[in-house]
Motif scaffolding. Structure first.
Motif, PDB file in Angstrom:
ATOM      1  N   UNK A 155       2.862  -1.735   8.678  1.00 26.00           N
ATOM      2  CA  UNK A 155       1.514  -1.661   9.246  1.00 26.00           C
ATOM      3  C   UNK A 155       0.610  -0.751   8.428  1.00 26.00           C
ATOM      4  N   UNK A 156       1.214   0.134   7.629  1.00 25.88           N
ATOM      5  CA  UNK A 156       0.422   1.051   6.817  1.00 25.88           C
ATOM      6  C   UNK A 156       1.108   1.285   5.478  1.00 25.88           C
ATOM      7  N   UNK A 157       0.333   1.218   4.395  1.00 24.30           N
ATOM      8  CA  UNK A 157       0.802   1.566   3.060  1.00 24.30           C
ATOM      9  C   UNK A 157      -0.246   2.456   2.407  1.00 24.30           C
ATOM     10  N   UNK A 158       0.178   3.374   1.528  1.00 25.23           N
ATOM     11  CA  UNK A 158      -0.826   4.152   0.781  1.00 25.23           C
ATOM     12  C   UNK A 158      -1.700   3.210  -0.040  1.00 25.23           C
ATOM     13  N   UNK A 159      -2.969   3.513  -0.204  1.00 15.75           N
ATOM     14  CA  UNK A 159      -3.852   2.641  -0.983  1.00 15.75           C
ATOM     15  C   UNK A 159      -3.273   2.371  -2.379  1.00 15.75           C
ATOM     16  N   UNK A 160      -3.315   1.104  -2.784  1.00 19.66           N
ATOM     17  CA  UNK A 160      -2.867   0.746  -4.121  1.00 19.66           C
ATOM     18  C   UNK A 160      -1.436   0.286  -4.224  1.00 19.66           C
ATOM     19  N   UNK A 161      -0.599   0.572  -3.224  1.00 18.02           N
ATOM     20  CA  UNK A 161       0.799   0.144  -3.275  1.00 18.02           C
ATOM     21  C   UNK A 161       0.919  -1.306  -2.814  1.00 18.02           C
ATOM     22  N   UNK A 162       1.671  -2.091  -3.596  1.00 18.08           N
ATOM     23  CA  UNK A 162       1.863  -3.507  -3.304  1.00 18.08           C
ATOM     24  C   UNK A 162       3.344  -3.859  -3.352  1.00 18.08           C
ATOM     25  N   UNK A 163       3.718  -4.870  -2.580  1.00 11.79           N
ATOM     26  CA  UNK A 163       5.091  -5.373  -2.616  1.00 11.79           C
ATOM     27  C   UNK A 163       5.341  -6.055  -3.956  1.00 11.79           C
ATOM     28  N   UNK A 164       6.390  -5.619  -4.668  1.00 14.69           N
ATOM     29  CA  UNK A 164       6.690  -6.192  -5.982  1.00 14.69           C
ATOM     30  C   UNK A 164       7.993  -6.971  -6.014  1.00 14.69           C
ATOM     31  N   UNK A 165       8.928  -6.697  -5.093  1.00 17.82           N
ATOM     32  CA  UNK A 165      10.179  -7.456  -5.072  1.00 17.82           C
ATOM     33  C   UNK A 165      10.876  -7.273  -3.739  1.00 17.82           C
ATOM     34  N   UNK A 166      11.764  -8.201  -3.424  1.00 19.26           N
ATOM     35  CA  UNK A 166      12.608  -8.095  -2.232  1.00 19.26           C
ATOM     36  C   UNK A 166      13.986  -8.614  -2.577  1.00 19.26           C
ATOM     37  N   UNK A 184       6.004   2.871  10.123  1.00 18.83           N
ATOM     38  CA  UNK A 184       5.071   1.741  10.153  1.00 18.83           C
ATOM     39  C   UNK A 184       5.749   0.387   9.948  1.00 18.83           C
ATOM     40  N   UNK A 185       7.054   0.365   9.678  1.00 14.57           N
ATOM     41  CA  UNK A 185       7.721  -0.910   9.424  1.00 14.57           C
ATOM     42  C   UNK A 185       7.796  -1.728  10.705  1.00 14.57           C
TER      43      UNK A 185
END
Length: 321
Positions: free
Chosen positions: A219-230, A309-310
């Motif tokens: 529900x919340x991530x620091x600005x600029x952080x994006x999911x890159x892999x799973x 926030x997960x």
């Protein structure tokens, strides 16, 4: 090595008035290109949490492929071999911060993106391992990431020394070459791992990994952080399926691990070793209780907020305080 992609550098020497950010961006562009174009070998020291270790490194760029071997010289002969950033084999347990998961190849630096989250500046010059260097600072624009100071080789753009600092200016991690040779290209023999270096396999279920990214979000991530892999793999001890999500801002990164508890009794934890934090929290979901763990080189308060926030994508997961 990690997102810089060769790590984090010590501040030294004398200072001049910070140069325009464009010059800093140019140097970071050179840094990003150097490790994809420049072969080298050398010796460096690594400091974290007051502990030092010494390492040899061989790095060869040939026919578009980047092959790298790290050998720890202190204690047992621990080593790791990577090809294009992907770990091929490991012996022992390389010091955290120098070794990454098998599927965690670093992405190229993008100074245009970084300047949204960091103030970039050339702040001085120094001399490291007998080579002239330019000092580039990356100062975070918020409290959710650490600052870097990079001493980049004037000749090649390679990182000769680096420093990772918290918001109080305290040293969290240091990396520094004591010798560096950019003339002789490492041979096949130099890059050949010892027989104790065991191949790394990732028991990854790609379908489950895609499902993980679809089912879980923050529900919340620091600005600029994006999911890159799973990824998804089976824990060898608990035999349960562990799902992980990796995020980065182009420089810093962290991972979120999600594992069903299956009735196990666990406690929430918050730990920090040097720059690396690990925060674990229990979550209640329709499928049962889960443990979410955030691990990365970010401030512990930020990791705590991410863990809390997960959520399932249906929004039903709640944390247990």
């Amino acid at each position: 090595m990690r997102a810089i992609p060769l790590l984090s550098l010590l501040l030294s020497g004398w200072f001049i008035v910070p140069a325009h950010a464009d010059e800093a961006q140019d140097w970071l562009t050179r840094l990003g290109q150097a490790e994809q174009q420049q072969s080298f070998h050398g010796t460096f020291v690594y400091e974290r949490n007051g502990s030092f270790s010494t390492h040899n490194i061989w790095h060869r760029v040939q026919n578009g492929q980047v092959r790298e071997r790290l050998l720890q010289l202190d204690g047992s002969a621990q080593e790791v071999v990577r090809i294009d950033g992907h770990t091929q084999c490991v012996s022992g347990t390389l010091i955290a911060g120098l070794g990454d998961s098998p599927n965690s190849a670093a992405r190229p630096l993008d100074p245009q993106k970084l300047k949204n989250w960091y103030d970039l500046a050339v702040i001085g010059k120094s001399r490291v391992a007998g080579r002239d260097a330019v000092i580039v600072s990356l100062t975070p624009r918020d409290q959710h990431r650490y600052g870097f100071e990079l001493h980049l080789d004037k000749q090649t753009g390679l990182p000769l020394k680096s420093l990772l600092l918290n918001d109080k200016g305290q040293l969290l991690e240091r990396f520094q070459f004591t010798s560096l040779d950019t003339d002789d290209v490492p041979s096949d023999k130099d890059l050949l791992a010892d027989t104790d270096c065991k191949p790394v396999t990732l028991d990854s279920d790609k379908a489950s990994a895609v499902k993980t990214a679809q089912v879980w979000h923050s529900d919340w991530l620091p600005p600029g952080f994006e999911l890159t892999s799973s990824t998804s793999h089976k824990d060898p001890e608990t035999k349960t399926q562990v799902n992980s999500l990796m995020y980065d801002d182009g420089l810093a990164r962290f991972s979120v691990f999600l594992e069903p508890l299956n009735g196990a009794t666990v406690t929430d934890t918050r730990t920090q070793l040097g720059p690396t934090v690990a925060v674990s929290r229990r979550l209640t979901t329709p499928q049962g209780e889960m443990m979410v763990t955030v691990v990365g080189e970010i401030p512990i308060g930020t990791a705590e907020r991410i863990a809390l926030s997960m959520r399932n994508n249906d929004g039903t997961a709640t944390s247990k305080q």
